[in-house]
Design an enzyme around this catalytic site. Structure first.
Site, PDB file in Angstrom:
ATOM      1  N   SER A 102       0.852  -1.194   0.000  1.00 41.73           N
ATOM      2  CA  SER A 102       0.000   0.000   0.000  1.00 41.73           C
ATOM      3  C   SER A 102       0.881   1.234   0.000  1.00 41.73           C
ATOM      4  CB  SER A 102      -0.868   0.023   1.264  1.00 41.73           C
ATOM      5  OG  SER A 102      -1.582   1.243   1.346  1.00 41.73           O
ATOM      6  N   TYR A 132      -1.980  -0.704  10.490  1.00 42.71           N
ATOM      7  CA  TYR A 132      -2.001  -1.014   9.051  1.00 42.71           C
ATOM      8  C   TYR A 132      -0.756  -0.451   8.369  1.00 42.71           C
ATOM      9  CZ  TYR A 132      -3.824  -1.161   4.217  1.00 42.71           C
ATOM     10  OH  TYR A 132      -4.010  -1.398   2.874  1.00 42.71           O
ATOM     11  N   LYS A 172       2.219  -2.559   6.397  1.00 43.62           N
ATOM     12  CA  LYS A 172       2.494  -2.402   4.961  1.00 43.62           C
ATOM     13  C   LYS A 172       3.948  -1.975   4.719  1.00 43.62           C
ATOM     14  CE  LYS A 172      -1.477  -3.697   3.404  1.00 43.62           C
ATOM     15  NZ  LYS A 172      -1.630  -4.841   2.486  1.00 43.62           N
TER      16      LYS A 172
HETATM   17  N1  LIG Z   1      -8.776  -0.870  -1.030  1.00 43.23           N
HETATM   18  C1  LIG Z   1      -7.765  -0.029  -0.881  1.00 43.23           C
HETATM   19  O1  LIG Z   1      -7.929   1.212  -0.884  1.00 43.23           O
HETATM   20  C2  LIG Z   1      -6.357  -0.549  -0.729  1.00 43.23           C
HETATM   21  C3  LIG Z   1      -5.304   0.360  -0.873  1.00 43.23           C
HETATM   22  C4  LIG Z   1      -3.994  -0.093  -0.732  1.00 43.23           C
HETATM   23  C5  LIG Z   1      -3.758  -1.427  -0.472  1.00 43.23           C
HETATM   24  N2  LIG Z   1      -4.801  -2.292  -0.344  1.00 43.23           N
HETATM   25  C6  LIG Z   1      -4.479  -3.692  -0.044  1.00 43.23           C
HETATM   26  O2  LIG Z   1      -4.951  -4.509  -1.094  1.00 43.23           O
HETATM   27  C7  LIG Z   1      -5.287  -5.792  -0.575  1.00 43.23           C
HETATM   28  C8  LIG Z   1      -6.711  -6.135  -0.993  1.00 43.23           C
HETATM   29  O3  LIG Z   1      -7.577  -5.153  -0.452  1.00 43.23           O
HETATM   30  P1  LIG Z   1      -9.108  -5.021  -0.864  1.00 43.23           P
HETATM   31  O4  LIG Z   1      -9.434  -3.604  -0.835  1.00 43.23           O
HETATM   32  O5  LIG Z   1      -9.349  -5.844  -2.061  1.00 43.23           O
HETATM   33  O6  LIG Z   1      -9.775  -5.692   0.428  1.00 43.23           O
HETATM   34  P2  LIG Z   1     -11.032  -6.656   0.582  1.00 43.23           P
HETATM   35  O7  LIG Z   1     -11.379  -6.596   2.029  1.00 43.23           O
HETATM   36  O8  LIG Z   1     -12.065  -6.346  -0.416  1.00 43.23           O
HETATM   37  O9  LIG Z   1     -10.405  -8.107   0.220  1.00 43.23           O
HETATM   38  C9  LIG Z   1      -9.527  -8.765   1.105  1.00 43.23           C
HETATM   39  C10 LIG Z   1      -9.790 -10.253   1.017  1.00 43.23           C
HETATM   40  O10 LIG Z   1      -8.914 -10.910   1.962  1.00 43.23           O
HETATM   41  C11 LIG Z   1      -9.655 -11.929   2.622  1.00 43.23           C
HETATM   42  N3  LIG Z   1      -9.035 -12.224   3.928  1.00 43.23           N
HETATM   43  C12 LIG Z   1      -9.015 -11.417   5.024  1.00 43.23           C
HETATM   44  N4  LIG Z   1      -8.352 -12.046   6.022  1.00 43.23           N
HETATM   45  C13 LIG Z   1      -7.952 -13.253   5.537  1.00 43.23           C
HETATM   46  C14 LIG Z   1      -7.204 -14.336   6.080  1.00 43.23           C
HETATM   47  N5  LIG Z   1      -6.750 -14.318   7.354  1.00 43.23           N
HETATM   48  N6  LIG Z   1      -6.953 -15.414   5.298  1.00 43.23           N
HETATM   49  C15 LIG Z   1      -7.419 -15.464   4.018  1.00 43.23           C
HETATM   50  N7  LIG Z   1      -8.139 -14.475   3.450  1.00 43.23           N
HETATM   51  C16 LIG Z   1      -8.383 -13.367   4.205  1.00 43.23           C
HETATM   52  C17 LIG Z   1     -11.056 -11.371   2.732  1.00 43.23           C
HETATM   53  O11 LIG Z   1     -12.011 -12.409   2.944  1.00 43.23           O
HETATM   54  C18 LIG Z   1     -11.220 -10.651   1.407  1.00 43.23           C
HETATM   55  O12 LIG Z   1     -11.773 -11.491   0.421  1.00 43.23           O
HETATM   56  C19 LIG Z   1      -5.093  -5.713   0.929  1.00 43.23           C
HETATM   57  O13 LIG Z   1      -3.834  -6.216   1.267  1.00 43.23           O
HETATM   58  C20 LIG Z   1      -5.146  -4.224   1.203  1.00 43.23           C
HETATM   59  O14 LIG Z   1      -4.447  -3.874   2.366  1.00 43.23           O
HETATM   60  C21 LIG Z   1      -6.092  -1.890  -0.457  1.00 43.23           C
END
Ligand SMILES: NC(=O)c1ccc[n+]([C@@H]2O[C@H](COP(=O)([O-])OP(=O)(O)OC[C@H]3O[C@@H](n4cnc5c(N)ncnc54)[C@H](O)[C@@H]3O)[C@@H](O)[C@H]2O)c1
Length: 255
Positions: free
Chosen positions: A148, A163, A167
């Site tokens: 991130s 968080y 990251k």
């Molecule tokens: N959405 C944003 O703005 C953003 C920005 C930067 C980084 N990210 C990163 O991108 C990645 C995906 O984020 P997203 O927005 O798609 O989130 P999301 O919550 O939509 O998807 C995350 C998925 O991880 C699964 N999960 C959670 N804990 C788990 C575990 N212990 N074991 C297996 N599966 C597990 C959830 O069930 C979900 O399907 C994450 O690492 C997040 O930190 C997101």
């Protein structure tokens, strides 16, 4: 080889953790579109089944579903075995599992702190370690960890020290693995998204306008806008790229 062909993933075997929704699902679909067989691993069984059914319908590749909690080392080892037995190998790993708890550092208790670290940092570590053992056995592979921009900057106005710390750790852990595993033909990189419209960020809609304002491109990212970078990093086009963090943030970090 023609440059265009460097992006072709036909015959590759891929695993996407957190692949049942959001950024992980978008990456899984991209990998399938470029020809890879894809295993989707996630803790959410219903979403795993739904995604596998929809992707099997949409793409002419093998799609496998695995229910796995990435914080459980034994479950992670079993997940890698399941992929190897379904596809005969593992070439590509994309780790997209992640959680965020929006709370001020003064109020975060140990349980919450550990939950974020265990899921984002240790979970990613376990998946990379077990995948590396499998990749070494077959001569190498490529991994992308979804980190991130929060691994570089401190977000505002919401407080999320756990968080951000997880990251930043993921980015440096990835560099460390890249250094250690280059000799085995394994490349390890991160993609660092800015604010992206997924169910994670849809839980805090009141922040969206302010976040857009802080972004030079004046909007949030769609998950699909991250996929090209991931495909690049796992493909032969990135054959000399390892330990890199690809920031995709609409310019957020420029200001
Ligand atoms: N959405 C944003 O703005 C953003 C920005 C930067 C980084 N990210 C990163 O991108 C990645 C995906 O984020 P997203 O927005 O798609 O989130 P999301 O919550 O939509 O998807 C995350 C998925 O991880 C699964 N999960 C959670 N804990 C788990 C575990 N212990 N074991 C297996 N599966 C597990 C959830 O069930 C979900 O399907 C994450 O690492 C997040 O930190 C997101």
């Amino acid at each position: 080889m023609a440059i265009k062909q460097l992006f072709d993933l036909t015959g590759k075997a891929a695993l996407v953790t957190g692949g049942a929704r959001g950024i992980g699902r978008a990456c899984a679909e991209g990998l399938a579109e470029f020809g890879a067989d894809v295993a989707i691993a996630d803790i959410h069984e219903e979403n795993v089944n739904k995604t596998v059914a929809e992707m099997t319908e949409a793409y002419a590749v093998k799609v496998e579903g695995i229910v796995c909690d990435v914080t459980d080392a034994a479950a992670v080892a079993a997940m890698i075995e399941q992929v190897a037995s379904a596809f005969g190998k593992l070439d590509i790993l994309v780790n997209s599992v992640g959680i965020c708890i929006w709370r001020a550092a003064l109020e975060v208790d140990e349980e919450e702190w550990h939950k974020v670290m265990d899921t984002n940092l240790t979970g990613t570590f376990l998946c990379c370690r077990e995948a590396a053992k499998q990749m070494i056995a077959t001569g190498g592979g490529a991994m992308v960890n979804i980190a991130s921009m929060s691994g570089h900057i401190v977000n505002t106005p919401q407080a999320q020290a756990s968080y951000n710390t997880s990251k930043a750790g993921m980015i440096h852990m990835t560099r460390s693995m890249a250094a250690e595993w280059a000799e085995y033909g394994i490349r390890v990189n991160t993609v660092s998204p800015g604010y992206t419209l997924t169910e994670m960020t849809q839980t805090v809609p009141d922040y969206h306008e302010g976040w857009s304002e802080l972004t030079p491109m004046k909007r949030l990212c769609e998950p699909e806008e991250l996929v090209g970078g991931v495909i690049y990093l796992v493909s032969e086009a990135a054959s000399f790229t390892t330990g890199h963090d690809l920031v995709i943030d609409g310019g957020y970090m420029v200001w």
